[in-house]
Design an enzyme around this catalytic site. Structure first.
Site, mmCIF file in Angstrom:
data_model
loop_
_atom_site.group_PDB
_atom_site.id
_atom_site.type_symbol
_atom_site.label_atom_id
_atom_site.label_comp_id
_atom_site.label_asym_id
_atom_site.label_seq_id
_atom_site.Cartn_x
_atom_site.Cartn_y
_atom_site.Cartn_z
ATOM 1 C CG HIS A 48 -1.682 1.249 1.438
ATOM 2 N ND1 HIS A 48 -2.550 1.814 0.529
ATOM 3 C CD2 HIS A 48 -1.644 2.098 2.494
ATOM 4 C CE1 HIS A 48 -3.015 2.964 1.025
ATOM 5 N NE2 HIS A 48 -2.480 3.156 2.220
ATOM 6 C CD GLU A 76 -4.566 6.319 11.381
ATOM 7 O OE1 GLU A 76 -4.231 6.597 10.213
ATOM 8 O OE2 GLU A 76 -5.736 6.105 11.727
ATOM 9 C CG ASP A 77 -2.268 1.675 10.348
ATOM 10 O OD1 ASP A 77 -3.073 2.176 11.158
ATOM 11 O OD2 ASP A 77 -2.446 1.653 9.125
ATOM 12 C CG ASP A 139 -4.019 6.760 2.288
ATOM 13 O OD1 ASP A 139 -3.759 5.543 2.154
ATOM 14 O OD2 ASP A 139 -4.650 7.234 3.256
ATOM 15 C CG ASP A 259 -25.993 15.422 -23.791
ATOM 16 O OD1 ASP A 259 -26.325 14.300 -23.375
ATOM 17 O OD2 ASP A 259 -26.438 16.475 -23.308
HETATM 18 MN MN MN Z 1 -2.933 4.540 3.901
#
Ligand code: MN
Length: 717
Positions: A48, A76-77, A139, A259
């Site tokens: 990621h 954060e993780d 992200d 259109d």
């Molecule tokens: Mn992320």
């Protein structure tokens, strides 16, 4: 999974002098931090951040941003913290990672339209550096691309959030292709049936559409060439989500949608825009009601272009946008984004600078040898002139910089403002003159007994709060005037045995109001209170109403002020009151420029005094009004000059010469010789304002035989 080497290669292809080592280290750090973590897809988590970094490389960003992309989820993780990142990668990268982390902490529960707008702004405000947003958007793009691994309810929530918050953000930043990607991905999860239907339809019609596009482009190109207009023509199929929006807004099925192609003509100047429009309309029949002139009437975000829809060569509806290169640059590069053009349509040069910075990232990135220096020097502060305030319930309100608690209170509700008794900021009681800061949580304490007062006008920044306070004060002033007027009428009435209270109840006073051209009886009574009409005049009328048979014989016509020495007070206005009988007080003779007050004298209208007049000190404060000079035409005002001089030959001549030289009229002159060999001179002159008066006094003062010169009424003995 993208490999780090691909990223490094792409970066050095963009910029041979890039700091690859920084990216390499960020990669190693992220790999260690995320070690053992996997995504829902089953891939290593590291895939990621690598995808995010790769998207940032594609957009041409610098090494710090790419490193931040690699590190964006570590705080954060994982066990990593901000200090660790700053230590390893410096303040620059740490700031970016910190910014991205903070954005993910903004609560998104409330999905109302207005709230989404606030969150967008909040994100912008919190991003002191636009690169933070770029990392966040990259992200989100990758998360959307891998959304199929999430549970269905989460897919919907994230897709909705993307549609509400991130696609519009990308749009504002002028990242149109990113915006289109985010919208199409969101659509896929929010309305999968629609998405599949449209994409299938597009797939089967692709070849035909492409042929039509090429044909139309070449037709318009020829049309321009044969008319000597220089310009470029582009055609494309609209993106899925915009087709969906069109289906919705026009309630059409796909097969009725004709259109879905969009054409754009870019020309040199505005004149050519209209020329091309004319050519297109003469060639193909325009569809009624589809022409929009955003050049003469730009959209509120500043977007300018001509739009029209015509029936094209294949009988297809085709949409054409016609604009200049400049207008196009604005539209594509996002200069049309909200913060550049404020509501009044004025461009803020600082905002434009901010935006040109963003544009330069894309245009100059590869040319910059030291792009890190370049980026650092171009940090931005979005929305510097606005602050975002939380309510205790967690809603976000937007206020201008410098706003204070009363602004917030009135923004919540007029009644909250009206009865504001105090405010807590972040849980602590604060004075009402406290300036609110971004992110403050503000709670207003109300008390139904509290009401606005004049001082509040100094404690507000927003027009809304100011207007509400002024409205309240005016209403209150009027209420006072009515009470005062009634009191004055009753008191005067008793003197001549007229029962005003009864006349009010019986409607006789209403007849008087009508007679005297007031809209209703309240207006009349208020006018008495404001001294716009004398009680005597009202009572005379009332008497006439009650005794019509006697009126001619016994009642004198409304009395006119007998004191002829008093001047009419043209040039002074009382706020909120028209047509008031006003006089300049004889005791101090104010002239324009003097600080003045009005005094409601019973039955005599308003007398205007200088602020420093000794009589003002003895006045009843309830009857003092604020009045000011109006800026109308200049009429001369009378003022007195008092002079003590040596009684010598030529004194009078010298003084009058000065007055004549200054083109000042003398309306009165007295001269008395004193036993001590001096002379008192008193002039009444006509001047335009106090400045002129004091200039005259100074000019006289320097004459050789002058002992003293003062403005009259200043109490020289
Ligand atoms: Mn992320």
């Amino acid at each position: 999974m993208i490999r780090i080497q691909e990223i490094l290669d792409a970066v050095s292809a963009n910029n041979p002098n890039a700091d690859l080592e920084l990216i390499q280290r960020a990669y190693v750090f992220a790999a260690a931090a995320h070690a053992g973590q996997t995504r829902l897809s089953g891939e290593q988590y590291l895939s990621h951040p690598l995808a995010v970094a790769s998207a940032l490389v594609e957009m041409g960003f610098d090494e710090a941003t790419i490193a931040a992309g690699l590190l964006h989820d570590t705080i954060e993780d994982t066990k990593a913290n901000l200090e660790g990142i700053e230590e390893n990668f410096g303040e620059n990268v740490a700031d970016l990672v910190d910014g991205v982390t903070k954005i993910s902490l903004i609560p998104f529960e409330n999905k109302e339209e207005a709230q989404a707008e606030n969150i967008r702004k909040m994100i912008l405000a919190m991003s002191h550096d636009v690169r933070v947003l770029m990392v966040k958007l990259a992200d989100r793009l990758h998360n959307m691309r891998t959304l199929n691994f999430q549970k269905v309810h989460k897919q919907r929530r994230i897709a909705q959030e993307t549609m509400d918050i991130y696609a519009p953000l990308a749009n504002r930043l002028g990242l149109h292709s990113l915006k289109r990607d985010l919208e199409d991905l969101s659509l896929q999860y929010l309305w999968p049936d629609v998405f599949n239907q449209i994409s299938h339809w597009l797939e089967t019609h692709k070849v035909v559409e492409k042929q039509i596009i090429d044909k139309v482009v070449s037709l318009i190109t020829d049309l321009l060439a044969s008319n000597g207009i220089h310009g470029d023509v582009y055609g494309r199929i609209k993106h899925l989500y915009s087709i969906y929006k069109k289906m919705q807004s026009q309630s059409l099925a796909l097969d009725e949608m004709h259109d879905i192609m969009a054409f754009r003509v870019l020309v040199d100047d505005i004149k050519d825009c209209y020329a091309v429009l004319g050519l297109v309309h003469s060639q193909w029949r325009p569809v009624h009601g589809r022409f929009k002139d955003y050049i003469s009437m730009p959209k509120s975000n500043g977007y300018r272009s001509l739009h029209t829809t015509v029936i094209g060569p294949e009988g297809e509806r085709i949409e054409i946008q016609i604009r200049t290169e400049d207008m196009h640059k604005q539209a594509e590069h996002g200069v049309a984004a909200h913060w550049v053009y404020k509501e009044n349509g004025r461009i803020h040069s600082r905002d434009l600078e901010q935006f040109s910075w963003l544009r330069e990232i894309f245009e100059r990135q590869s040319e910059e040898a030291d792009s890190r220096e370049f980026m650092r020097s171009l940090k931005m502060d979005l929305f510097k002139d606005e602050v975002y305030i939380y309510t205790p319930a967690g809603d976000i309100k937007e206020l201008p910089e410098g706003a204070m608690p009363l602004d917030f209170a009135y923004l919540i509700h007029t009644q909250v403002g009206q009865h504001c008794a105090g405010a807590k900021v972040n849980g602590r009681l604060v004075p009402l003159h406290t300036e609110l800061k971004n992110g403050d949580c503000v709670e207003i304490i109300t008390d139904s007994a509290r009401n606005p007062n004049r001082d509040w006008l100094k404690l507000v920044k927003t027009a809304k709060a100011r207007n509400r306070i002024q409205h309240y004060l005016r209403t209150e002033e009027r209420t006072h005037a009515i009470a005062l007027g009634r009191e004055m009428l009753e008191k005067e009435g008793r003197k001549v045995s007229l029962n005003v209270g009864k006349a009010l109840k019986d409607g006789h006073l209403a007849l008087v109001a009508h007679d005297l051209n007031y809209e209703n009886v309240d207006e009349l009574v208020a006018a008495v209170g404001y001294a716009g009409v004398t009680p005597r005049r009202v009572l005379n009328r009332l008497y006439a109403v009650l005794h019509p048979e006697e009126v001619a014989a016994t009642v004198a016509p409304p009395s006119v002020a007998k004191d002829g020495g008093q001047r009419k007070s043209e040039g002074v206005t009382v706020s909120g009151v028209n047509d008031v009988l006003m006089r300049f007080a004889k005791c101090c003779n104010p002239v324009p420029g003097d600080a003045i007050v009005g005094y409601i004298s019973r039955g005599m209208g308003i007398s205007v005094h200088r602020n420093d007049c000794p009589n003002v000190a003895n006045m009843e404060t309830e009857r003092i009004l604020s009045v000011h000079w109006s800026n109308g035409e200049q009429k001369p005002y009378e003022a007195g000059i008092f002079i003590i001089a040596k009684n010598e030959h030529g004194v009078l001549a010298a003084v009058t010469q000065i007055l004549a030289k200054n083109k000042v009229n003398i309306t009165e002159l007295t001269l008395e010789t004193r036993v001590d060999g001096r002379a008192n001179l008193h002039f009444t002159v006509e001047v335009g304002n106090s400045t002129q008066l004091y200039e005259l006094i100074e000019a006289i003062r320097v004459l050789p035989f002058i002992l003293e010169v003062v403005r009259d009424s200043e109490g020289v003995d």
